[in-house]
Design a protein around this motif. Structure first.
Motif, PDB file in Angstrom:
ATOM      1  N   LEU A  74      65.449  73.797  -1.411  1.00 35.09           N
ATOM      2  CA  LEU A  74      65.721  72.382  -1.218  1.00 35.09           C
ATOM      3  C   LEU A  74      64.383  71.690  -1.435  1.00 35.09           C
ATOM      4  CD1 LEU A  74      67.838  72.509   2.068  1.00 35.09           C
ATOM      5  CD2 LEU A  74      68.691  72.235  -0.262  1.00 35.09           C
ATOM      6  N   LEU A  75      64.332  70.826  -2.412  1.00 28.67           N
ATOM      7  CA  LEU A  75      63.098  70.119  -2.721  1.00 28.67           C
ATOM      8  C   LEU A  75      63.107  68.805  -1.951  1.00 28.67           C
ATOM      9  CD1 LEU A  75      63.618  70.838  -6.464  1.00 28.67           C
ATOM     10  CD2 LEU A  75      61.884  71.927  -5.033  1.00 28.67           C
ATOM     11  N   CYS A  76      61.953  68.319  -1.551  1.00 26.23           N
ATOM     12  CA  CYS A  76      61.922  67.112  -0.726  1.00 26.23           C
ATOM     13  C   CYS A  76      60.802  66.186  -1.182  1.00 26.23           C
ATOM     14  CB  CYS A  76      61.733  67.485   0.738  1.00 26.23           C
ATOM     15  SG  CYS A  76      61.868  66.090   1.875  1.00 26.23           S
ATOM     16  N   SER A 114      70.035  63.051   0.539  1.00 23.44           N
ATOM     17  CA  SER A 114      69.768  63.949  -0.577  1.00 23.44           C
ATOM     18  C   SER A 114      70.614  63.586  -1.789  1.00 23.44           C
ATOM     19  CB  SER A 114      70.048  65.393  -0.163  1.00 23.44           C
ATOM     20  OG  SER A 114      71.391  65.537   0.246  1.00 23.44           O
ATOM     21  N   PHE A 115      70.216  64.186  -2.919  1.00 22.36           N
ATOM     22  CA  PHE A 115      70.990  64.061  -4.153  1.00 22.36           C
ATOM     23  C   PHE A 115      70.798  65.322  -4.976  1.00 22.36           C
ATOM     24  CE2 PHE A 115      66.870  62.077  -5.156  1.00 22.36           C
ATOM     25  CZ  PHE A 115      66.522  62.703  -6.344  1.00 22.36           C
ATOM     26  N   HIS A 121      70.263  70.858  -8.880  1.00 23.83           N
ATOM     27  CA  HIS A 121      69.094  71.064  -8.019  1.00 23.83           C
ATOM     28  C   HIS A 121      69.096  69.986  -6.936  1.00 23.83           C
ATOM     29  CE1 HIS A 121      67.685  73.902 -10.982  1.00 23.83           C
ATOM     30  NE2 HIS A 121      67.791  72.967 -11.907  1.00 23.83           N
ATOM     31  N   ILE A 122      68.956  70.401  -5.684  1.00 24.29           N
ATOM     32  CA  ILE A 122      69.032  69.469  -4.559  1.00 24.29           C
ATOM     33  C   ILE A 122      67.652  68.919  -4.217  1.00 24.29           C
ATOM     34  CG2 ILE A 122      69.616  69.195  -2.113  1.00 24.29           C
ATOM     35  CD1 ILE A 122      71.675  71.465  -2.507  1.00 24.29           C
ATOM     36  N   TRP A 123      67.601  67.589  -4.152  1.00 19.41           N
ATOM     37  CA  TRP A 123      66.400  66.871  -3.743  1.00 19.41           C
ATOM     38  C   TRP A 123      66.709  66.092  -2.478  1.00 19.41           C
ATOM     39  CZ3 TRP A 123      61.563  66.933  -5.953  1.00 19.41           C
ATOM     40  CH2 TRP A 123      61.473  67.598  -7.191  1.00 19.41           C
TER      41      TRP A 123
END
Length: 143
Positions: A74-76, A114-115, A121-123
């Motif tokens: 999970l990218l943030c 999130s999107f 790919h989840i941001w």
């Protein structure tokens, strides 16, 4: 020199992915962009390398998972306000992303949504109240 991060993501349609990342605030770096890869810069330290599947495979023998059905990371990204969180998620939706694939996090002094990009790919986009952030994780556990 500050450390930099380069997130390498396999993508199925490089041009579509470039348009999506430009829409959500990343700038293309032409010096590191060609028909197989595109460097997308969120800041001087945060960069996303969009790599076609064929090019991505030159870096690993592992299978490329379908990010629409599995998640490895999970990218943030940080935001400066709750409103900026919502605005970036809304921008991602308008650019063709899927919004809120993970639960919204609202702890008062910390807020995140999130999107997913077109490849799944989840941001996450997260805002933290600076005073609460100074107190550390305990400030958010009791919220």
């Amino acid at each position: 020199m500050p450390k930099m991060i380069f997130v390498n993501l396999p993508v199925t349609d490089l041009e579509r992915s470039k348009r999506f990342y430009e829409a959500v605030g990343a700038a293309n770096e032409p010096k590191f962009t060609n028909e197989a890869a595109a460097m997308m810069r969120f800041s001087e330290q945060v960069n996303v390398m969009l790599l076609t599947h064929d090019f991505f495979r030159t870096f690993t023998t592992k299978q490329i998972p379908d990010a629409h059905s599995s998640a490895q990371v999970l990218l943030c990204l940080s935001a400066d306000s709750r409103g900026e969180v919502d605005a970036l998620v809304d921008t991602a939706r308008a650019a063709g992303g899927r919004i809120d694939p993970t639960p919204t996090q609202d702890f008062g002094s910390m807020y995140g949504r999130s999107f997913e990009d077109p490849d799944g790919h989840i941001w996450e986009v997260m805002w933290m109240d600076p005073a609460a952030a100074e107190q550390g994780a305990g400030a958010f556990e009791s919220a």
